[in-house]
Design a protein around this motif. Structure first.
Motif, PDB file in Angstrom:
ATOM      1  N   ILE A 265      -0.450  -9.107  -6.696  1.00  0.00           N
ATOM      2  CA  ILE A 265      -0.159  -8.320  -5.501  1.00  0.00           C
ATOM      3  C   ILE A 265      -1.411  -8.242  -4.631  1.00  0.00           C
ATOM      4  CG2 ILE A 265      -0.759  -6.088  -6.576  1.00  0.00           C
ATOM      5  CD1 ILE A 265       1.580  -4.863  -4.962  1.00  0.00           C
ATOM      6  N   GLU A 267      -3.162  -5.957  -1.669  1.00  0.00           N
ATOM      7  CA  GLU A 267      -3.086  -4.604  -1.109  1.00  0.00           C
ATOM      8  C   GLU A 267      -4.117  -4.423   0.003  1.00  0.00           C
ATOM      9  OE1 GLU A 267      -1.060  -2.257  -1.385  1.00  0.00           O
ATOM     10  OE2 GLU A 267      -0.110  -2.216  -3.358  1.00  0.00           O
ATOM     11  N   ILE A 298       4.280 -10.116  -5.701  1.00  0.00           N
ATOM     12  CA  ILE A 298       4.871  -8.850  -5.282  1.00  0.00           C
ATOM     13  C   ILE A 298       4.654  -8.741  -3.781  1.00  0.00           C
ATOM     14  CG2 ILE A 298       4.947  -6.374  -5.670  1.00  0.00           C
ATOM     15  CD1 ILE A 298       5.570  -8.230  -8.115  1.00  0.00           C
ATOM     16  N   ASP A 300       5.558  -7.229   0.190  1.00  0.00           N
ATOM     17  CA  ASP A 300       6.022  -6.109   1.006  1.00  0.00           C
ATOM     18  C   ASP A 300       6.960  -6.669   2.065  1.00  0.00           C
ATOM     19  OD1 ASP A 300       6.435  -3.829   2.435  1.00  0.00           O
ATOM     20  OD2 ASP A 300       4.318  -3.408   2.845  1.00  0.00           O
ATOM     21  N   ASP A 338      10.304  -7.490  -4.675  1.00  0.00           N
ATOM     22  CA  ASP A 338      10.042  -6.497  -3.645  1.00  0.00           C
ATOM     23  C   ASP A 338       9.042  -5.465  -4.158  1.00  0.00           C
ATOM     24  OD1 ASP A 338      10.471  -4.802  -1.308  1.00  0.00           O
ATOM     25  OD2 ASP A 338      11.641  -3.533  -2.667  1.00  0.00           O
ATOM     26  N   LYS A 339       8.086  -5.129  -3.318  1.00  0.00           N
ATOM     27  CA  LYS A 339       6.996  -4.229  -3.697  1.00  0.00           C
ATOM     28  C   LYS A 339       7.494  -2.845  -4.133  1.00  0.00           C
ATOM     29  CE  LYS A 339       2.888  -2.159  -1.548  1.00  0.00           C
ATOM     30  NZ  LYS A 339       2.044  -2.176  -0.318  1.00  0.00           N
ATOM     31  N   TRP A 343       6.984  -1.221  -8.032  1.00  0.00           N
ATOM     32  CA  TRP A 343       6.227  -0.024  -8.422  1.00  0.00           C
ATOM     33  C   TRP A 343       7.103   0.979  -9.157  1.00  0.00           C
ATOM     34  CZ3 TRP A 343       1.606  -0.889  -9.177  1.00  0.00           C
ATOM     35  CH2 TRP A 343       0.762  -1.531  -8.269  1.00  0.00           C
TER      36      TRP A 343
END
Length: 568
Positions: A265, A267, A298, A300, A338-339, A343
Motif C-alpha cells: 500500500i 500512503e 491496496i 484507493d 479496495d483500501k 483496512w
C-alpha cells in the motif's frame, strides 16, 4: 659496419619505393576505418528502438510533470493514453467478417436440416416468433444492408421486444476503418411486419442500444452466428464496448485467504489533485512494484480531480476511479483490493493471526531491496515535501530498468467509451473530424501568434475544402464554448459537436443511472475530463482526422519556438 644504422635497408624501404608504401599504408588505414564504421552502424541499427514519448527516462518525465511553464503540460488537459491505445489493430486477431453470403449459407444449411415447416403453419394475425430462424435471417440481412460502414463479427439470437411485432437483437462489430483495437456491441429493436401471404419484412431498426432485451447474453448461450477468430485468446483479451460492466469491488473469500496474502500500500504523498497524467504515472508505478513483489496492491478508489477538469475551478475530492477507468478489466487482470475494505479486514484479523507490517518512509529504498521482505503488508509512506513525495519517484533510477509500468492493465472506462460508440453510431460511423483548439491559446498572441486567425471560420473553410469532401459529416472537437462560431462551415458540411448528444449523459441516461449507483445514490457530474475524453475519442474515430497544430496552423502546440523541442 659500425657506421651503419641498426636497421638494414631492405628493398621495401628503398627511396624509390617510399611513395608506393605510403599509398598502400593509407589505403589499409582507410579500409580499416571503413570496416569499423560498418560494424558500429550495424550494431546501432540492430539495437536501436524508436523512442515512445510515453516511455521517456523518468528524469525527463519528472521534468515534464513538474514544469511551471504556461505553455506546457501543467495547463494541458489532453486525455492520457491507456493500455488499449498500445494494442495493434491487427485484423487477423478480430477474425473473419460476417457478410450476406454467410447468412445465405446458414439458410441453406438450416433448410436441408429442417425443411421449411414454418411457412406451412403461418398465422398472419399471430405474434412474430423471434426464435424463428427465418426472422433471425431477415434481421441479420437488414442489419448488414443498413450499416455499410461497419464489420460484423457476431450476431446474437433474437429475443422478444416490447410487443408482438418487435424483436431485439445484439451484434458485435467494428468500424470498417477502425484504428482502435476493440470490439463494440450494439443491440437494437426491430419492427417486423408479416404480409397476407406470410412474407416477413423489417419495417424499421431502432436507434443505438434500443434493443435492451438482447443486451445480456445468457451464460453458456451460443451466438446465433459467429466466426471463431484464429486466435481466440487474443480476441478475448480485447475490450468490448457496450457489454454489461461488472466493476463491483473484489472481496476476500475468507479469513484464511486474507491472512495468507501479501500486500503493498502507498500512503500520503503529493500526487493527490494533480493532473490525470500525473496520477496515472504514479499509480502505475505502485501497480508495477506490486507485480514485481508478487503482492496485492491496496488501492484507493476515491481520487481527487484536479481543478483543471472541474467546472468549479477547484480541486474536487471523492471522484470514483471507476468513473474514468475500466476497473472490471483491472481486477480481472491484476491483484488489487479496495483500501477501505482492506483496512476493515486488517483490523479484524491482524492481531488474531499475527500479521506484521513493514514500513518504508524513503522512496530511495528500491523494490529490489524489498523482494525478500516476509511481512504481510509493506506500507510505503510519503512525506509532505514535493517532488520527493511523489509516488513515481519509487520507479526512478536503477528501478526504472527493473519495474515496468503495466500499461496493458489500464483501460478507459467502458461506460465513457460506450458514449463514444453511441455518438459515432448516430453518424453511422461515416464521418470526418477536425480538432480545433481555441480558447486561452487563441487569445495568447505572444505564444501562439497565428492560431486565432488560422482557426477562424474563413480560414477553416479554406483549409478543409482541400482535405475533406463537401457534404460530409464533420465532427468538430473543440474547446470553443460557442459552437455558433462554426456556423459558416454548415454551408459545406453537416457539422456535429459534443453537446448535441447531451441525452447520453443527462439524468435520464444509462450512464447517469449506473454512475449514480457507484456513487451511493448521488448523481455524478459529467466533468471536464470526461468531456475531453469523449470529444477526443470521437475525433479519433473519424475517417479523416485533421489536428490543429499539424494541419490548421503553423504555430507550435506548446508555444512559439517549441516545435523542435516537442519533437524531441
Amino acid at each position: 659496419m659500425l657506421g651503419r644504422s641498426a636497421f638494414s635497408r631492405t628493398g621495401s624501404f628503398r627511396p624509390e619505393n617510399l611513395g608506393q608504401n605510403a599509398m598502400a599504408m593509407i589505403g589499409n588505414v582507410c579500409f580499416s576505418f571503413f570496416v569499423i564504421g560498418v560494424l558500429v552502424f550495424t550494431i546501432m541499427a540492430a539495437t536501436y528502438e524508436p523512442e515512445d514519448p510515453l516511455f521517456h527516462p523518468s528524469t525527463k518525465i519528472t521534468t515534464f510533470l513538474t514544469s511551471k511553464s504556461n505553455a506546457t503540460f501543467k495547463s494541458d488537459i489532453t486525455v492520457v493514453r491507456t493500455g488499449e491505445d498500445f494494442m495493434a489493430a491487427n485484423e487477423t486477431v478480430f477474425g473473419s467478417i460476417i457478410n450476406s453470403t454467410d447468412v445465405d449459407n446458414l439458410i441453406s444449411a438450416e433448410t436441408v436440416d429442417g425443411g421449411d415447416a414454418a411457412a406451412a403453419h403461418c398465422d398472419v394475425s399471430g405474434p412474430i416468433d423471434c426464435k424463428d430462424p427465418e426472422v433471425f435471417h431477415l434481421m441479420m440481412r437488414a442489419t448488414i444492408d443498413k450499416f455499410q460502414d461497419i464489420h460484423f463479427y457476431r450476431f446474437g439470437k433474437p429475443v422478444a421486444g416490447s410487443n408482438d411485432s418487435t424483436c431485439d437483437m445484439a451484434w458485435r462489430f467494428r468500424p470498417k476503418e477502425g484504428k482502435a483495437a476493440a470490439f463494440y456491441k450494439d443491440y437494437r429493436r426491430f419492427v417486423i411486419d408479416r404480409s397476407e401471404n406470410c412474407t416477413l419484412s423489417v419495417v424499421s431498426i431502432g436507434e443505438y442500444h434500443t434493443g435492451v432485451n438482447a443486451r445480456k447474453r445468457k451464460k453458456h448461450q451460443k451466438a446465433g452466428l459467429e466466426k471463431t477468430p484464429p486466435n481466440l485468446d487474443q480476441a478475448n483479451a480485447l475490450p468490448v464496448v457496450g457489454e454489461f460492466v461488472n466493476d463491483s469491488l473484489p472481496v476476500v473469500e475468507s479469513e484464511s485467504s486474507f491472512t495468507h496474502g501479501k500486500y503493498l500500500i502507498y500512503e500520503g504523498g503529493g500526487d493527490r489533485c494533480k493532473s490525470m497524467n500525473h496520477y496515472l504515472w504514479s499509480f502505475l508505478c505502485a501497480l508495477g512494484e506490486a507485480q514485481y513483489l508478487n503482492r496485492t496492491l491496496i488501492m484507493d478508489l476515491s481520487i481527487c480531480l484536479s481543478s483543471i477538469y472541474t467546472s468549479s475551478r477547484l480541486d474536487e475530492e471523492g471522484k470514483d476511479f471507476r468513473f474514468y477507468f475500466d476497473f472490471e478489466h483491472l481486477k480481472e487482470a491484476a491483484s488489487v483490493l479496495d483500501k477501505e475494505q482492506f483496512w476493515v479486514d486488517w483490523n479484524k484479523w491482524q492481531h488474531k493471526d499475527g500479521m506484521s507490517l513493514h514500513l518504508v518512509e524513503d522512496f530511495r529504498i528500491t523494490p529490489m531491496t524489498l523482494r525478500d521482505v516476509k511481512d504481510t503488508l509493506i506500507m510505503r509512506k510519503f512525506g509532505s515535501v514535493e517532488p520527493d513525495n511523489y509516488w513515481y519517484r519509487v520507479c526512478e533510477g536503477e528501478t526504472e530498468s527493473v519495474v515496468q509500468r503495466p500499461w496493458h492493465l489500464l483501460w478507459k472506462s467502458r461506460r465513457l467509451m460506450d458514449i463514444v460508440s453511441a455518438i459515432s453510431s448516430k453518424m453511422n460511423w461515416d464521418y470526418d473530424s477536425v480538432h480545433v483548439v481555441r480558447g486561452e491559446k487563441a487569445r495568447n498572441k505572444e505564444l501562439w501568434p497565428n492560431l486565432d486567425a488560422h482557426t477562424s471560420p474563413d480560414a477553416l473553410l479554406a483549409t478543409l475544402s482541400n482535405k475533406i469532401d463537401e457534404g460530409r459529416n464533420l465532427y468538430i472537437a473543440t474547446n470553443e464554448p460557442d459552437t455558433s462560431f462554426f456556423d459558416p462551415l454548415k454551408d459545406k458540411y453537416t457539422t456535429h459537436f459534443l453537446d448535441e448528444y447531451k441525452e447520453l449523459w443527462d439524468e435520464t441516461s444509462e450512464w447517469y443511472s449506473e454512475t449514480t449507483k457507484l456513487n451511493n445514490g448521488v448523481g455524478v457530474e459529467f466533468d471536464g475530463y470526461m468531456r475531453v475524453s469523449i470529444d477526443t475519442e470521437v475525433f479519433l474515430r473519424g475517417k479523416k482526422q485533421l489536428e490543429t497544430f499539424n494541419d490548421l496552423t503553423s504555430d507550435c502546440k506548446d508555444g512559439i519556438n517549441t516545435c523542435n523541442v516537442a519533437a524531441n
